[in-house]
Design a protein around this motif. Structure first.
Motif, PDB file in Angstrom:
ATOM      1  N   CYS A   1     -38.668   2.679   7.313  1.00 34.00           N
ATOM      2  CA  CYS A   1     -39.596   3.739   7.721  1.00 34.00           C
ATOM      3  C   CYS A   1     -40.527   3.315   8.848  1.00 34.00           C
ATOM      4  O   CYS A   1     -41.080   4.149   9.560  1.00 34.00           O
ATOM      5  CB  CYS A   1     -40.426   4.215   6.522  1.00 34.00           C
ATOM      6  SG  CYS A   1     -39.510   5.333   5.437  1.00 34.00           S
TER       7      CYS A   1
ATOM      8  N   PRO B   1     -29.868   5.030   2.528  1.00 33.92           N
ATOM      9  CA  PRO B   1     -30.853   6.113   2.757  1.00 33.92           C
ATOM     10  C   PRO B   1     -30.240   7.465   2.476  1.00 33.92           C
ATOM     11  O   PRO B   1     -29.053   7.693   2.709  1.00 33.92           O
ATOM     12  CB  PRO B   1     -31.240   5.939   4.224  1.00 33.92           C
ATOM     13  CG  PRO B   1     -30.786   4.564   4.597  1.00 33.92           C
ATOM     14  CD  PRO B   1     -29.592   4.277   3.757  1.00 33.92           C
ATOM     15  N   THR B   2     -31.046   8.403   2.026  1.00 30.70           N
ATOM     16  CA  THR B   2     -30.563   9.770   1.760  1.00 30.70           C
ATOM     17  C   THR B   2     -30.547  10.621   3.004  1.00 30.70           C
ATOM     18  O   THR B   2     -30.080  11.758   2.980  1.00 30.70           O
ATOM     19  CB  THR B   2     -31.447  10.441   0.704  1.00 30.70           C
ATOM     20  OG1 THR B   2     -32.806  10.459   1.180  1.00 30.70           O
ATOM     21  CG2 THR B   2     -31.377   9.677  -0.604  1.00 30.70           C
ATOM     22  N   GLY B   3     -31.062  10.122   4.077  1.00 30.81           N
ATOM     23  CA  GLY B   3     -31.067  10.901   5.323  1.00 30.81           C
ATOM     24  C   GLY B   3     -32.168  10.416   6.224  1.00 30.81           C
ATOM     25  O   GLY B   3     -33.099   9.768   5.807  1.00 30.81           O
ATOM     26  N   GLY B   4     -32.051  10.688   7.517  1.00 34.47           N
ATOM     27  CA  GLY B   4     -33.042  10.223   8.473  1.00 34.47           C
ATOM     28  C   GLY B   4     -33.961  11.334   8.940  1.00 34.47           C
ATOM     29  O   GLY B   4     -33.726  12.507   8.710  1.00 34.47           O
TER      30      GLY B   4
ATOM     31  N   ILE C   1     -36.935  12.162   8.105  1.00 33.35           N
ATOM     32  CA  ILE C   1     -37.755  12.886   7.151  1.00 33.35           C
ATOM     33  C   ILE C   1     -39.218  12.715   7.537  1.00 33.35           C
ATOM     34  O   ILE C   1     -39.655  11.654   7.933  1.00 33.35           O
ATOM     35  CB  ILE C   1     -37.491  12.368   5.728  1.00 33.35           C
ATOM     36  CG1 ILE C   1     -36.009  12.600   5.359  1.00 33.35           C
ATOM     37  CG2 ILE C   1     -38.388  13.043   4.711  1.00 33.35           C
ATOM     38  CD1 ILE C   1     -35.627  11.995   4.038  1.00 33.35           C
TER      39      ILE C   1
ATOM     40  N   CYS D   1     -41.666   9.433   7.628  1.00 31.53           N
ATOM     41  CA  CYS D   1     -40.936   8.196   7.879  1.00 31.53           C
ATOM     42  C   CYS D   1     -40.846   8.048   9.390  1.00 31.53           C
ATOM     43  O   CYS D   1     -40.120   8.779  10.052  1.00 31.53           O
ATOM     44  CB  CYS D   1     -39.550   8.269   7.234  1.00 31.53           C
ATOM     45  SG  CYS D   1     -38.719   6.678   7.105  1.00 31.53           S
TER      46      CYS D   1
ATOM     47  N   GLY E   1     -34.989   6.508   6.008  1.00 31.23           N
ATOM     48  CA  GLY E   1     -34.748   7.459   4.944  1.00 31.23           C
ATOM     49  C   GLY E   1     -35.168   6.881   3.611  1.00 31.23           C
ATOM     50  O   GLY E   1     -35.765   5.808   3.539  1.00 31.23           O
TER      51      GLY E   1
END
Length: 595
Positions: free
Chosen positions: A510, A550-553, A555, A558, A564
């Protein structure tokens, strides 16, 4: 200190060109009569009479026999120096609850010796017939008084004893004293001797006391020994055989019993208030026997013990002291000291210093072996040892070091340095003990062991964890973990472990690519740097290789667009590199997203 019915045990030992003298005296003015065993009839109950208060009892040290085989030589030799002087006194007493007319209800611990008031270092008591008859004994080290005066007449005064019917009706009044003097023999040809002083306060009647004097090694030549004893309450007119005869005997370990007697102390009436330790013998020191005998014929080269027997029939006698002297093989009194510097710190290497000193009287030669043993206690990890001239081996948990280096009197061997590291088992303190032994005879073993109590300090760590930012669903929060070393010691192997809430998911990268945790050092600097974080997918943490996803970028919250959050991360561990200084702090920051 007070002791009741005390067995006779070793109290002091002396070695070198030494010898000893004894003298004794009494306050009683006549012998005891004890009917029906009396063998003569003096004035009835005359043994109850003691000198008037304030009238001292005296003994002349210049008349003391130096060698019982040649009793004409008496007193301290010219040029002799007093090493030690031991004063013993004894008396009868009856508790007030037992007799309203008692003239002494408690042991008298305070007397006047040669004009100087003294108080007992030790007090002894003994009783007979279910406690009806009671006697006491006192001991005082009077070395300074005798060393300053030397030969001459010594006096004792102010000894209070019971003379009422409790003791008087049975002719059991006791009021006497004895002096034992150890001195350095100035004769150029004086041999090495060991003198052992045994004392206590225990009676024998219709029985015997057997002692086994020890703590010596008889040489091949010359063999010269003498033995003296001090007993109380022996009566010339009460020597009847009753189970046992009244005798003193000595026995070699492989020999037979030999009664020691002379014209002043005949067989069957050994403890008769006649003392042969002075020339001429004292026959008016009623109630005390201070006798000395030549025991050379009963010693054999290599002997380390003999046996002595004190027996009495109808007469009740109290054994107070036995002084055993013999020529001896060379003697080196070794002592050991084990020390350390400042308090130990948990986990930090440190060391002990071991020193061995020869207190004499003889040189420890290269033909002798000195051995130091150090048993490393639980809580200390042995690292290494150094010491010039020492050959050391370590077999857990014992360190053994030996040397055959010559050691002069008063000299100390090179220091043995033992390097160790304290573990948590040593907190808050640990005791490390070392001992020294030698193939050469050592007459004092009480200084052959040294124990070092070591304080082991551990760090005091304070951890504060705080959160910043909104805490609603999908919000991103920043955790700050602050670590303080408030203790007095360094900290090594610092590892931070944090178990995450089930309602959050950890933020990866992050704060930049590869930056999930930010390290901020305090002021002054901690001395640490941050290692690579390790992640666990279980609680409690199982810190095995685990690749987070990671669940996704991108966000919100972050900073790094490629960062993520990974819901599979349940715990993190951040190892620190280096050693944390006392009085410092650092902080770690990372982000989580509320589920």
């Amino acid at each position: 200190m007070a002791f009741a019915g005390t067995p006779v045990t070793i109290q002091q030992s002396y070695a070198g060109k030494v010898n000893f003298l004894t003298v004794a005296s009494s306050f009683r003015t006549s012998p005891d009569l004890f009917w029906p065993y009396a063998t003569a009839l003096p004035v009835p109950n005359s043994g109850c009479l003691v000198q008037a208060p304030g009238v001292p009892s005296s003994a002349d040290l210049s008349l003391a026999v130096v060698d019982p085989a040649a009793p004409a030589v008496t007193g301290l030799p010219v040029g002799a120096t007093v090493v030690a002087a031991h004063l013993y006194w004894a008396g009868s007493y009856t508790p007030l609850a037992q007799s309203a007319t008692t003239t002494q209800a408690t042991p008298d611990a305070n007397v006047t010796f040669d004009g100087v008031p003294v108080s007992a270092d030790r007090i002894f008591t003994e009783s007979y017939s279910g406690g009806y008859y009671n006697w006491f004994g006192g001991y005082k080290d009077v070395t300074s008084i005798v060393a300053a005066k030397g030969n001459g007449i010594y006096t004792l005064n102010d000894l209070s004893v019971n003379t009422d019917a409790t003791h008087c009706a049975s002719s059991a009044v006791l009021s006497a004293w004895s002096l034992v003097v150890i001195y350095n023999d100035p004769a150029p040809t004086a041999p090495t001797r060991v003198i052992n002083l045994f004392d206590g306060f225990t009676y024998y009647r219709s029985t015997q006391i057997i002692l086994n004097p020890y703590n010596f090694v008889v040489p091949a030549a010359p063999i010269n020994g003498k033995l003296a004893f001090v007993t109380w309450e022996g009566d010339v007119y009460n020597s009847g055989t009753f189970v046992f005869a009244e005798n003193f005997a000595i026995k070699h370990p492989l020999g037979v019993w030999n009664n020691l007697s002379d014209v002043n102390n005949p067989l069957g009436n050994q403890f008769n208030s006649v003392s042969n330790d002075v020339n001429p013998a004292s026959s008016t020191a009623y109630g005390v026997d201070s006798d000395v005998f030549d025991i050379s014929p009963y010693l054999v080269a290599g002997d380390t013990t003999v046996s002595t027997a004190y027996s009495s029939g109808s007469d009740l006698v109290i054994l107070a002291a036995e002084i055993f002297s013999t020529t001896n093989t060379p003697v080196a009194n070794l002592s050991i000291s084990k020390t350390h510097g400042a308090d130990f710190n948990l986990g930090q290497p440190d060391s002990y210093s071991i020193n061995v000193t020869n207190n004499g009287p003889d040189i420890s030669a290269v033909t002798e072996t000195i051995t130091v043993t150090d048993t490393i206690p639980a809580g200390l990890t042995y690292n290494s040892v150094t010491g010039t001239g020492w050959a050391c081996t370590f077999v857990t948990p014992t360190l053994t070091c030996t040397t055959s280096t010559a050691l002069a009197v008063g000299a100390t061997l090179p220091t043995i340095t033992v390097n160790v590291t304290p573990t948590i088992a040593a907190v808050p303190s640990v005791t490390n003990t070392a001992t020294v032994a030698s193939t050469m005879f050592d007459h004092i073993l009480t200084n052959n062991t040294s124990s070092d109590i070591t304080v082991v300090r551990q760090p005091e760590v304070t951890v504060l964890k705080s959160a910043a930012g909104p805490s609603g669903p999908s919000d991103v929060m920043t955790y700050t973990v602050q670590v303080f070393n408030t203790g007095p010691t360094l900290i090594t192997n610092v590892v931070n472990t944090d178990v995450l809430s089930n309602y959050t998911q950890f933020g990866l990268d992050c704060d930049g690519t590869g930056i999930s945790v930010t390290f901020n050092d305090g002021a002054p600097v901690s001395g640490l740097s941050m290692g690579t974080p390790i992640y666990s997918s279980t609680v409690p943490p199982v810190l095995t290789p685990f690749v987070p996803t990671p669940t996704g970028g991108g966000i919100t919250g972050c900073t790094n667009i490629t960062g993520g959050f990974d819901a599979a991360i349940k715990a993190i561990q951040i190892p620190m590199i280096g050693t944390m200084n006392p009085g410092t702090n650092y902080s770690l920051q990372y982000k989580v997203q509320v589920k």
